[in-house]
Design a protein around this motif. Structure first.
Motif, PDB file in Angstrom:
ATOM      1  N   TYR A  80       0.823  -1.209   0.000  1.00  0.00           N
ATOM      2  CA  TYR A  80       0.000   0.000   0.000  1.00  0.00           C
ATOM      3  C   TYR A  80       0.857   1.259   0.000  1.00  0.00           C
ATOM      4  O   TYR A  80       0.453   2.305  -0.526  1.00  0.00           O
ATOM      5  CB  TYR A  80      -0.954   0.000   1.199  1.00  0.00           C
ATOM      6  N   GLU A  81       2.084   1.172   0.577  1.00  0.00           N
ATOM      7  CA  GLU A  81       2.956   2.342   0.609  1.00  0.00           C
ATOM      8  C   GLU A  81       3.477   2.688  -0.785  1.00  0.00           C
ATOM      9  O   GLU A  81       3.836   3.844  -1.044  1.00  0.00           O
ATOM     10  CB  GLU A  81       4.127   2.083   1.564  1.00  0.00           C
ATOM     11  N   GLN A  82       3.508   1.720  -1.651  1.00  0.00           N
ATOM     12  CA  GLN A  82       3.981   1.954  -3.010  1.00  0.00           C
ATOM     13  C   GLN A  82       2.978   2.738  -3.855  1.00  0.00           C
ATOM     14  O   GLN A  82       3.301   3.175  -4.952  1.00  0.00           O
ATOM     15  CB  GLN A  82       4.297   0.615  -3.677  1.00  0.00           C
ATOM     16  N   GLU A  83       1.781   2.914  -3.315  1.00  0.00           N
ATOM     17  CA  GLU A  83       0.760   3.683  -4.028  1.00  0.00           C
ATOM     18  C   GLU A  83       0.875   5.188  -3.762  1.00  0.00           C
ATOM     19  O   GLU A  83       0.141   5.978  -4.330  1.00  0.00           O
ATOM     20  CB  GLU A  83      -0.640   3.196  -3.624  1.00  0.00           C
ATOM     21  N   TYR A  84       1.792   5.570  -2.874  1.00  0.00           N
ATOM     22  CA  TYR A  84       1.984   6.977  -2.522  1.00  0.00           C
ATOM     23  C   TYR A  84       3.340   7.448  -3.031  1.00  0.00           C
ATOM     24  O   TYR A  84       4.198   6.640  -3.384  1.00  0.00           O
ATOM     25  CB  TYR A  84       1.944   7.141  -0.992  1.00  0.00           C
ATOM     26  N   PRO A  85       3.567   8.763  -3.054  1.00  0.00           N
ATOM     27  CA  PRO A  85       4.915   9.255  -3.350  1.00  0.00           C
ATOM     28  C   PRO A  85       5.921   8.601  -2.399  1.00  0.00           C
ATOM     29  O   PRO A  85       5.625   8.397  -1.221  1.00  0.00           O
ATOM     30  CB  PRO A  85       4.795  10.772  -3.101  1.00  0.00           C
ATOM     31  N   TRP A  86       7.101   8.287  -2.889  1.00  0.00           N
ATOM     32  CA  TRP A  86       7.994   7.401  -2.148  1.00  0.00           C
ATOM     33  C   TRP A  86       8.453   7.957  -0.795  1.00  0.00           C
ATOM     34  O   TRP A  86       8.771   7.188   0.120  1.00  0.00           O
ATOM     35  CB  TRP A  86       9.195   7.018  -3.007  1.00  0.00           C
ATOM     36  N   LEU A  87       8.458   9.271  -0.633  1.00  0.00           N
ATOM     37  CA  LEU A  87       8.863   9.857   0.650  1.00  0.00           C
ATOM     38  C   LEU A  87       7.695   9.984   1.635  1.00  0.00           C
ATOM     39  O   LEU A  87       7.903  10.372   2.789  1.00  0.00           O
ATOM     40  CB  LEU A  87       9.497  11.231   0.442  1.00  0.00           C
ATOM     41  N   TRP A  88       6.509   9.650   1.206  1.00  0.00           N
ATOM     42  CA  TRP A  88       5.315   9.790   2.047  1.00  0.00           C
ATOM     43  C   TRP A  88       5.475   9.091   3.391  1.00  0.00           C
ATOM     44  O   TRP A  88       5.181   9.659   4.443  1.00  0.00           O
ATOM     45  CB  TRP A  88       4.106   9.237   1.296  1.00  0.00           C
ATOM     46  N   ARG A 110      16.700   4.282  -1.223  1.00  0.00           N
ATOM     47  CA  ARG A 110      16.344   4.592  -2.618  1.00  0.00           C
ATOM     48  C   ARG A 110      17.575   4.693  -3.507  1.00  0.00           C
ATOM     49  O   ARG A 110      17.553   4.281  -4.680  1.00  0.00           O
ATOM     50  CB  ARG A 110      15.568   5.909  -2.663  1.00  0.00           C
ATOM     51  N   VAL A 111      18.654   5.258  -2.967  1.00  0.00           N
ATOM     52  CA  VAL A 111      19.844   5.462  -3.787  1.00  0.00           C
ATOM     53  C   VAL A 111      20.949   4.460  -3.453  1.00  0.00           C
ATOM     54  O   VAL A 111      22.074   4.590  -3.945  1.00  0.00           O
ATOM     55  CB  VAL A 111      20.369   6.909  -3.629  1.00  0.00           C
ATOM     56  N   LEU A 112      20.619   3.467  -2.640  1.00  0.00           N
ATOM     57  CA  LEU A 112      21.561   2.391  -2.330  1.00  0.00           C
ATOM     58  C   LEU A 112      20.986   1.063  -2.818  1.00  0.00           C
ATOM     59  O   LEU A 112      21.246   0.637  -3.927  1.00  0.00           O
ATOM     60  CB  LEU A 112      21.860   2.360  -0.830  1.00  0.00           C
ATOM     61  N   ASP A 113      20.151   0.418  -2.006  1.00  0.00           N
ATOM     62  CA  ASP A 113      19.582  -0.883  -2.364  1.00  0.00           C
ATOM     63  C   ASP A 113      18.785  -0.823  -3.663  1.00  0.00           C
ATOM     64  O   ASP A 113      18.959  -1.668  -4.551  1.00  0.00           O
ATOM     65  CB  ASP A 113      18.691  -1.403  -1.232  1.00  0.00           C
ATOM     66  N   ASP A 114      17.880   0.154  -3.747  1.00  0.00           N
ATOM     67  CA  ASP A 114      17.027   0.234  -4.939  1.00  0.00           C
ATOM     68  C   ASP A 114      17.850   0.450  -6.195  1.00  0.00           C
ATOM     69  O   ASP A 114      17.521  -0.067  -7.276  1.00  0.00           O
ATOM     70  CB  ASP A 114      16.008   1.363  -4.786  1.00  0.00           C
ATOM     71  N   ARG A 126      17.789   8.439  -9.621  1.00  0.00           N
ATOM     72  CA  ARG A 126      18.552   9.668  -9.829  1.00  0.00           C
ATOM     73  C   ARG A 126      17.734  10.891  -9.389  1.00  0.00           C
ATOM     74  O   ARG A 126      18.280  11.838  -8.816  1.00  0.00           O
ATOM     75  CB  ARG A 126      18.972   9.792 -11.291  1.00  0.00           C
ATOM     76  N   LYS A 127      16.453  10.868  -9.644  1.00  0.00           N
ATOM     77  CA  LYS A 127      15.596  11.961  -9.185  1.00  0.00           C
ATOM     78  C   LYS A 127      15.535  12.003  -7.661  1.00  0.00           C
ATOM     79  O   LYS A 127      15.318  13.074  -7.065  1.00  0.00           O
ATOM     80  CB  LYS A 127      14.193  11.801  -9.758  1.00  0.00           C
ATOM     81  N   ALA A 128      15.749  10.872  -7.014  1.00  0.00           N
ATOM     82  CA  ALA A 128      15.643  10.798  -5.558  1.00  0.00           C
ATOM     83  C   ALA A 128      16.659  11.696  -4.855  1.00  0.00           C
ATOM     84  O   ALA A 128      16.412  12.161  -3.735  1.00  0.00           O
ATOM     85  CB  ALA A 128      15.814   9.352  -5.086  1.00  0.00           C
ATOM     86  N   TYR A 129      17.793  11.970  -5.481  1.00  0.00           N
ATOM     87  CA  TYR A 129      18.770  12.861  -4.852  1.00  0.00           C
ATOM     88  C   TYR A 129      18.153  14.239  -4.585  1.00  0.00           C
ATOM     89  O   TYR A 129      18.328  14.815  -3.503  1.00  0.00           O
ATOM     90  CB  TYR A 129      20.016  13.017  -5.725  1.00  0.00           C
ATOM     91  N   LEU A 130      17.448  14.766  -5.579  1.00  0.00           N
ATOM     92  CA  LEU A 130      16.793  16.063  -5.416  1.00  0.00           C
ATOM     93  C   LEU A 130      15.668  15.967  -4.392  1.00  0.00           C
ATOM     94  O   LEU A 130      15.511  16.861  -3.551  1.00  0.00           O
ATOM     95  CB  LEU A 130      16.245  16.550  -6.762  1.00  0.00           C
ATOM     96  N   ILE A 132      15.477  13.988  -1.829  1.00  0.00           N
ATOM     97  CA  ILE A 132      16.085  13.892  -0.501  1.00  0.00           C
ATOM     98  C   ILE A 132      16.587  15.257  -0.038  1.00  0.00           C
ATOM     99  O   ILE A 132      16.380  15.650   1.113  1.00  0.00           O
ATOM    100  CB  ILE A 132      17.227  12.863  -0.514  1.00  0.00           C
ATOM    101  N   ALA A 133      17.269  15.965  -0.932  1.00  0.00           N
ATOM    102  CA  ALA A 133      17.798  17.283  -0.566  1.00  0.00           C
ATOM    103  C   ALA A 133      16.666  18.223  -0.143  1.00  0.00           C
ATOM    104  O   ALA A 133      16.787  18.956   0.858  1.00  0.00           O
ATOM    105  CB  ALA A 133      18.580  17.871  -1.735  1.00  0.00           C
ATOM    106  N   GLU A 134      15.563  18.217  -0.875  1.00  0.00           N
ATOM    107  CA  GLU A 134      14.432  19.085  -0.542  1.00  0.00           C
ATOM    108  C   GLU A 134      13.762  18.639   0.760  1.00  0.00           C
ATOM    109  O   GLU A 134      13.371  19.469   1.584  1.00  0.00           O
ATOM    110  CB  GLU A 134      13.426  19.075  -1.689  1.00  0.00           C
ATOM    111  N   PHE A 135      13.645  17.333   0.943  1.00  0.00           N
ATOM    112  CA  PHE A 135      13.055  16.775   2.153  1.00  0.00           C
ATOM    113  C   PHE A 135      13.850  17.207   3.386  1.00  0.00           C
ATOM    114  O   PHE A 135      13.302  17.740   4.365  1.00  0.00           O
ATOM    115  CB  PHE A 135      13.041  15.245   2.021  1.00  0.00           C
ATOM    116  N   GLU A 136      15.161  17.025   3.344  1.00  0.00           N
ATOM    117  CA  GLU A 136      15.998  17.372   4.489  1.00  0.00           C
ATOM    118  C   GLU A 136      16.071  18.881   4.682  1.00  0.00           C
ATOM    119  O   GLU A 136      16.133  19.359   5.835  1.00  0.00           O
ATOM    120  CB  GLU A 136      17.392  16.775   4.303  1.00  0.00           C
ATOM    121  N   ARG A 137      16.033  19.624   3.601  1.00  0.00           N
ATOM    122  CA  ARG A 137      16.079  21.085   3.718  1.00  0.00           C
ATOM    123  C   ARG A 137      14.810  21.606   4.401  1.00  0.00           C
ATOM    124  O   ARG A 137      14.880  22.504   5.261  1.00  0.00           O
ATOM    125  CB  ARG A 137      16.236  21.727   2.337  1.00  0.00           C
TER     126      ARG A 137
END
Length: 266
Positions: A80-88, A110-114, A126-130, A132-137
């Motif tokens: 069910y978590e895969q139905e949401y944006p991945w950082l949800w 996301r940027v290791l195992d996946d 590759r999009k996950a880097y951006l 993550i940066a926005e999430f942490e910011r």
């Protein structure tokens, strides 16, 4: 970066036993001060399998007030978590004011195992880097202190630990076929980790590389790094350092008598 890490750093057992009570007491005082002043924090534990992340978390939280922190062991997303944006699912775990959220693994899957296991298309990780940066910011801009640890051991050391764990009938369940498969791809994970550091290192969410061949050294570095980060976040509201406690000697004796979970083995 990782090729320049000195993995031979060590800390003696007696030195660690002497220092640990004061480190735990200081962290407890800072946890309470953060609660009183509404300072939230996120502590991320990433690194190699069998590098000692779980033991470090246990030692870190052993004398904290359980009401002041939440611990999350992150696994692959459920259906069910895969139905949401991945950082949800990680936004749902963001700490309340004054709380500490500890992540045993995190959004960095996301940027290791996946990435290495090719569980998502290249475009997505590759999009996950951006992302993550926005999430942490956003977390940092809201006043949350973000501390990220990478527990680093060599390929040889990881193999040694896997074999040691497998020989213990009470611990062998911890090592799976998938762990050995990831071990065989150590160099690929190393490349992914290096790019992860390059793209997600920031002033507001810095990485700390923990030399984890010696578990005592690793745990002391975690305490010292986290204590420094919380003191900086609290500023003038940080409590004064408590004087030596006469009970420290008693705590050391108890730790030694129960096998020294806090000694860290290696």
């Amino acid at each position: 970066m990782l090729e320049n890490v000195n993995l031979n750093r060590k800390l003696g057992k007696q030195t660690w036993r002497h220092e640990l009570p004061a480190l735990q007491r200081r962290l407890f005082d800072l946890e309470k001060a953060c609660w009183d002043h509404g300072k939230s924090s996120i502590i991320v534990f990433e690194g190699w399998e069998a590098a000692g992340k779980g033991g470090a978390i246990s030692t870190l939280t052993a004398r904290l007030d359980a009401r002041g922190f939440k611990l999350y062991a992150i696994t692959p997303p459920r259906t069910y978590e895969q139905e949401y944006p991945w950082l949800w699912r990680f936004w749902l775990k963001a700490p309340n004011r004054g709380e500490m959220a500890i992540f045993d693994r995190s959004w960095y899957r996301r940027v290791l195992d996946d990435r290495v296991e090719r569980l998502v298309p290249r475009k997505e990780w590759r999009k996950a880097y951006l992302d993550i940066a926005e999430f942490e910011r956003m977390l940092a801009d809201d006043g949350t202190t973000v501390v990220k640890f990478w527990f680093h051991i060599s390929r040889k050391e990881q193999k040694k630990r896997f074999k040691k764990i497998e020989k213990d009938p009470l611990e062998s369940w911890r090592i799976s076929k998938e762990d050995w498969e990831r071990h065989a791809r150590y160099d690929e994970y190393l490349e992914a980790a290096e790019e992860m550091f390059e793209r997600t290192e920031s002033e507001y969410a810095p990485w700390t590389i923990v030399e984890a061949t010696c578990r005592r050294w690793a745990r002391r570095k975690v305490f010292q790094t986290l204590i420094a980060a919380l003191e900086k976040a609290l500023g003038a509201d940080a409590p004064p350092v408590a004087p030596p406690n006469p009970r420290d000697a008693e705590l050391r004796r108890v730790s030694a008598s129960i096998g020294g979970e806090s000694d860290g083995g290696l």
